[in-house]
Design an enzyme around this catalytic site. Structure first.
Site, PDB file in Angstrom:
ATOM      1  N   GLU A 279       0.743  -1.171   0.008  1.00  0.00           N
ATOM      2  CA  GLU A 279       0.075   0.080  -0.152  1.00  0.00           C
ATOM      3  C   GLU A 279       0.700   1.186   0.083  1.00  0.00           C
ATOM      4  O   GLU A 279       2.004   1.182   0.621  1.00  0.00           O
ATOM      5  CB  GLU A 279      -0.860   0.072   1.162  1.00  0.00           C
ATOM      6  CG  GLU A 279      -0.161   0.294   2.563  1.00  0.00           C
ATOM      7  CD  GLU A 279      -0.938   0.669   3.683  1.00  0.00           C
ATOM      8  OE1 GLU A 279      -1.326   1.896   3.745  1.00  0.00           O
ATOM      9  OE2 GLU A 279      -1.431  -0.122   4.504  1.00  0.00           O
TER      10      GLU A 279
ATOM     11  N   LYS B 274      -8.472  -3.990   9.587  1.00  0.00           N
ATOM     12  CA  LYS B 274      -7.028  -3.887   9.766  1.00  0.00           C
ATOM     13  C   LYS B 274      -7.093  -3.547  11.570  1.00  0.00           C
ATOM     14  O   LYS B 274      -7.832  -2.591  12.184  1.00  0.00           O
ATOM     15  CB  LYS B 274      -6.562  -2.429   9.066  1.00  0.00           C
ATOM     16  CG  LYS B 274      -5.317  -1.844  10.030  1.00  0.00           C
ATOM     17  CD  LYS B 274      -5.151  -0.426   9.009  1.00  0.00           C
ATOM     18  CE  LYS B 274      -4.352   0.347   9.721  1.00  0.00           C
ATOM     19  NZ  LYS B 274      -4.081   1.536   8.916  1.00  0.00           N
TER      20      LYS B 274
END
Length: 211
Positions: free
Chosen positions: A41, A130
């Site tokens: 990411e 997450k």
């Protein structure tokens, strides 16, 4: 073709790239790839993040999943997807962000810590959560969460080191997110790409040893 969720589950690592200069990003990504990393990411609070996502998505199409991190608004969702991001990671739970991502067939991964936040995220349709900041309470906390929330797919993020990564996988996480411990600012600025590859291999080694 694998879904993003499947790619993350197979990789077990999401590399977090924050404030990596655009001119050094290709070498950093190459170093990560050589070290066995297959998901990364690029955080949107980095300069030229959208350009980085666009270039890396084109470069690693079919070889590596490229997503956006620090997605904090619906505008971020559209910008990141337009740039080619395959998944969107946020530090928090926001149903508007999750809805916007799903409406464009992208994968939202909201950040959550408490049972209430986690259930809000999954109720809104997030396929992955997450757990952030995970090291505040450690792998034992996540294991406790998974007792009643056994259907939640966690990515443990926040201060994860190579040895800790194995502990989180053993505790039930499907993957971990690694940032500065994997790609340090010092290594990037001194072009020490060999160190980044070494860090990646060490992280992968610890995770594979947890199987």
């Amino acid at each position: 073709m694998l879904t993003v969720k499947q790619q993350i589950e197979m990789s077990k690592v999401v590399a977090i790239l924050r404030n990596v200069p655009l001119d050094r990003l290709p070498r950093v990504m190459e170093a990560l790839y050589d070290g066995g990393i297959r998901v990364a990411e690029i955080t949107l609070n980095s300069e030229y993040a959208l350009d980085g996502i666009r270039v890396m998505r084109k470069t690693y199409e079919g070889r590596m999943a490229i997503g956006a991190g620090t997605v904090v608004s619906k505008e971020n969702v559209n910008q990141a997807i337009d740039a080619g991001a395959e998944f969107l990671i946020s530090p928090h739970v926001d149903e508007r962000i999750i809805d916007a991502a799903l409406s464009r067939s992208s994968t939202p991964i909201p950040g959550a810590l408490t049972p209430t936040e986690i259930l809000r995220a999954t109720a809104a349709g997030a396929p992955l959560v997450k757990l952030f900041p995970c090291t505040t309470f450690g792998p034992g906390y996540m294991k406790e969460l998974l007792a009643p929330l056994n259907n939640v797919k966690f990515i443990a993020v926040g201060g994860v080191t190579a040895p800790l990564a194995a502990s989180y996988i053993q505790a039930g996480a499907i993957a971990v997110g690694a940032g500065s411990g994997l790609v340090s600012h010092a290594d990037v600025m001194t072009h020490n790409y060999t160190a980044i590859t070494s860090n990646a291999r060490e992280l992968v080694r610890h995770i594979e040893s947890s199987d």
